[in-house]
Design a protein around this motif. Structure first.
Motif, short mmCIF file in Angstrom:
data_model
loop_
_atom_site.label_atom_id
_atom_site.label_comp_id
_atom_site.label_asym_id
_atom_site.label_seq_id
_atom_site.Cartn_x
_atom_site.Cartn_y
_atom_site.Cartn_z
N ALA A 180 -41.98 -16.40 19.94
CA ALA A 180 -42.46 -16.46 18.55
C ALA A 180 -42.08 -17.78 17.90
N ALA A 181 -40.89 -18.29 18.21
CA ALA A 181 -40.44 -19.55 17.62
C ALA A 181 -41.34 -20.71 18.06
N ASP A 183 -44.52 -20.45 18.96
CA ASP A 183 -45.79 -20.28 18.26
C ASP A 183 -45.70 -20.81 16.83
N GLU A 184 -44.62 -20.45 16.15
CA GLU A 184 -44.45 -20.87 14.76
C GLU A 184 -44.35 -22.38 14.64
N GLN A 185 -43.58 -23.01 15.53
CA GLN A 185 -43.38 -24.45 15.45
C GLN A 185 -44.66 -25.22 15.79
N ALA A 187 -47.68 -24.24 15.18
CA ALA A 187 -48.53 -24.13 13.99
C ALA A 187 -48.06 -25.05 12.88
N GLU A 188 -46.75 -25.20 12.74
CA GLU A 188 -46.20 -26.00 11.65
C GLU A 188 -46.23 -27.50 11.93
#
Length: 607
Positions: A180-181, A183-185, A187-188
């Motif tokens: 998940a980390a 994926d989040e990074q 996107a950011e």
């Protein structure tokens, strides 16, 4: 004629010779060199040996020395296939790149910024991240050992963008709880909202189907890679690929374990490589060897040279550089009741006797057996009731006497202290290495909304209260969920709790320094207000295995601090008077851990 080829299906060096070479003096010299310098080769018939290509790369210098010594000439005495020649050329280039590197070499901030801007990278790097990315970007293989919260994932994605070519792809090998980390990074960090990691999971056929689409960004777990290393190597990794290892200390066991073998089997293929870990040597310096071998398999390394080598290729942002607020360590020392103490002394003497005998025999299986026995001592000290279901336990009467006096001092203290903190308005994180402790404490604190996480809790939607993500969401957002009880083996990575929780209690600890340091960092990381005090309480029983664990963790953390040049890793105790007041991995015990236990046992329990 000696022939050197590359078996792409198995990613091995294949060395063959003709019948006329059976008596050639160079043949035995070559085999001895390979055995001495690399992983032991495997014989296939009378005239063929195989060994992993990454291992052969490390031995190529010894091979050339044999060839030169016996005046073997290419084309006359030996030949190299085109595939093998290409890989050897790349190995030579990588070795030369490493030899030419120094801690001063870096890509300029301006060049890094230009390449990131052109690639659509939207995050603004901090000064520490700019320094780290510029240093790593100079090298085809590098390491970031920054502390949790310092932005290792962002640094890794920036490194990829600065060094990639037009057709490059990225494969990240990571614990599943870190997916998940990533994926989040992603996107950011990117302007393109359509980018995303393809998770290589769901079984062999499903992974093959996913790889057929040639995804740009891929995630695979260490466990999944072990099951399909051929698919990953053949479809996901080529000379245009980048491969990153997140929590790279997961391969610290080296080629002796399948996890590390699967990873090292890819080491010679990618265009670029990066390893990421905040705790790269949880046991000893030897933990760094397989991690460096992944980065530079063509450079021979051992425990004597690895520290000097790794210092040339790693970057680290320390907690001191992040200017984090105070982390206070409090040591809670308790006395065992007389019945528990008597049984503990008996168990300790039995384990010490067996350990002395076993160490004289040696071998990994012997160490594991000792580790399991020591784990029983840790269980008993943390919560005597954990041994009540052990049908092989031979001191039932003494155990019954112990249980008659209650839960034991450590459990009683943790339950009481958790209630005090919650009643004062604080959320509490409780750690234990044992699954049954995790569930028991959560049950006893159910009226405080306690939830728990251990390896048996599955991942999933954070709207599902029974998943790992759902329990974390409840702890972070629900005012009625005031306690989280967790196992460091399952929850020390991929969780950020510092926004809601500032007090952790350790019912017990294992000998694994990575589990301890990473679990601590769940509540002490970048983003805390400057005036926020974070407190960690370590609960121990006096004159017990707890004190040996503390000594060994301090030694390991101290050595890591020395290697990483990070004095902030060291622990300073603040005292507290509390006198009034199968999750553990036995295999994490090293021989030094066992000898420390024996030393304490010989001295009557005082380390």
């Amino acid at each position: 004629m000696l022939n050197i080829d590359y078996g792409s299906g198995t990613r091995e060096a294949v060395i063959t010779w003709g019948e006329s070479d059976d008596d050639a003096p160079w043949r035995l010299a070559l085999l001895r060199a390979l055995a001495d310098e690399a992983e032991p080769p495997t014989f296939e018939g009378l005239r063929e040996v195989r060994l992993p290509w990454w291992s052969f790369s490390a031995a190529r210098g010894a091979f050339l020395a044999v060839a030169k010594g016996y005046q073997l000439r290419i084309g006359e005495h030996f030949q190299v296939s085109p595939n093998a020649a290409n890989l050897l050329k790349r190995s030579t280039g990588a070795a030369s790149s490493f030899a030419a590197s120094s801690v001063e070499c870096r890509v300029s901030d301006a060049e890094v910024a230009d390449k990131l801007r052109a690639a659509g990278f939207k995050r603004i790097l901090s000064a520490h991240q700019r320094r780290n990315v510029g240093r790593m970007a100079f090298m085809p293989a590098a390491a970031t050992f920054s502390v949790p919260g310092a932005g290792k994932t962002t640094e890794a994605l920036a490194y990829y963008l600065v060094r990639r070519s037009e057709k490059s792809r990225l494969l990240v090998i990571a614990p599943k709880n870190a997916f998940a980390a990533w994926d989040e990074q992603l996107a950011e960090c990117f302007n393109d909202g359509g980018l995303g990691f393809v998770r290589l999971e769901g079984g062999r056929d499903r992974i093959a189907e996913l790889l057929d689409a040639s995804p740009k960004f891929m995630l695979v777990s260490y466990q999944q890679l072990m099951r399909v290393p051929d698919l990953i190597a053949n479809a996901a990794v080529d000379e245009r690929s980048f491969v990153f290892l997140d929590e790279s200390h997961r391969i610290k066991s080296g080629a002796a374990k399948q996890t590390a073998r699967s990873v090292l089997g890819l080491a010679h293929i990618p265009e670029g490589k990066l390893i990421l870990s905040g705790t790269p040597m949880p046991q000893s310096v030897e933990d760094l060897v397989p991690q460096f071998q992944f980065l530079y398999p063509e450079v021979k390394v051992n425990s004597d040279s690895v520290v000097d080598f790794i210092r040339r290729v790693y970057v680290r942002t320390t907690k001191a550089e992040l200017d984090l607020p105070e982390l206070r360590h409090v040591r809670i020392r308790l006395m065992m009741p007389s019945a528990q103490k008597r049984l503990y002394e008996l168990m300790r003497s039995e384990v010490a006797r067996d350990a002395y005998q076993a160490l004289s025999i040696g071998g990994k299986q012997t160490l594991r057996a000792i580790g399991r026995s020591v784990a029983k001592l840790l269980q008993f000290v943390s919560n005597p009731a954990l041994l009540s279901s052990d049908l092989s336990f031979s001191h039932g009467d003494l155990l019954a006497d112990t249980l008659h006096s209650g839960d034991g001092p450590k459990v009683e203290y943790v339950l009481r202290r958790a209630r005090e903190l919650v009643h004062s308005g604080s959320k509490v994180l409780i750690w234990s290495s044992f699954v049954r402790n995790v569930e028991y404490l959560a049950a006893r604190l159910d009226d405080l909304g306690a939830v728990y996480i251990h390896g048996g809790v599955g991942t999933g939607d954070d709207e599902d209260d029974d998943t790992r993500e759902g329990k974390i969401r409840r702890f972070k957002e629900d005012g009625n969920t005031m306690v989280l009880v967790a196992n460091p083996a399952a929850a020390s990575e991929g969780i950020s709790l510092h926004s809601v929780c500032h007090h952790a209690i350790y019912l017990d600890r294992s000998f694994n320094a990575a589990h301890y340091l990473q679990s601590e960092d769940r509540i002490h990381r970048f983003g805390l207000p400057k005036d926020q005090l974070t407190t960690v309480e370590i609960v121990e029983c006096e004159s017990s295995i707890d004190e040996t664990v503390d000594i060994r963790l301090r030694a390991k953390i101290g050595r890591m601090a020395e290697v990483l040049n990070d004095p902030g890793l060291r622990i300073e105790w603040q005292s507290a008077d509390a006198s009034d007041d199968e999750g553990y991995e036995a295999s994490v015990m090293s021989e030094e851990d066992i000898r420390a236990f024996l030393s304490a046992a010989t001295n009557g329990g005082e380390p």
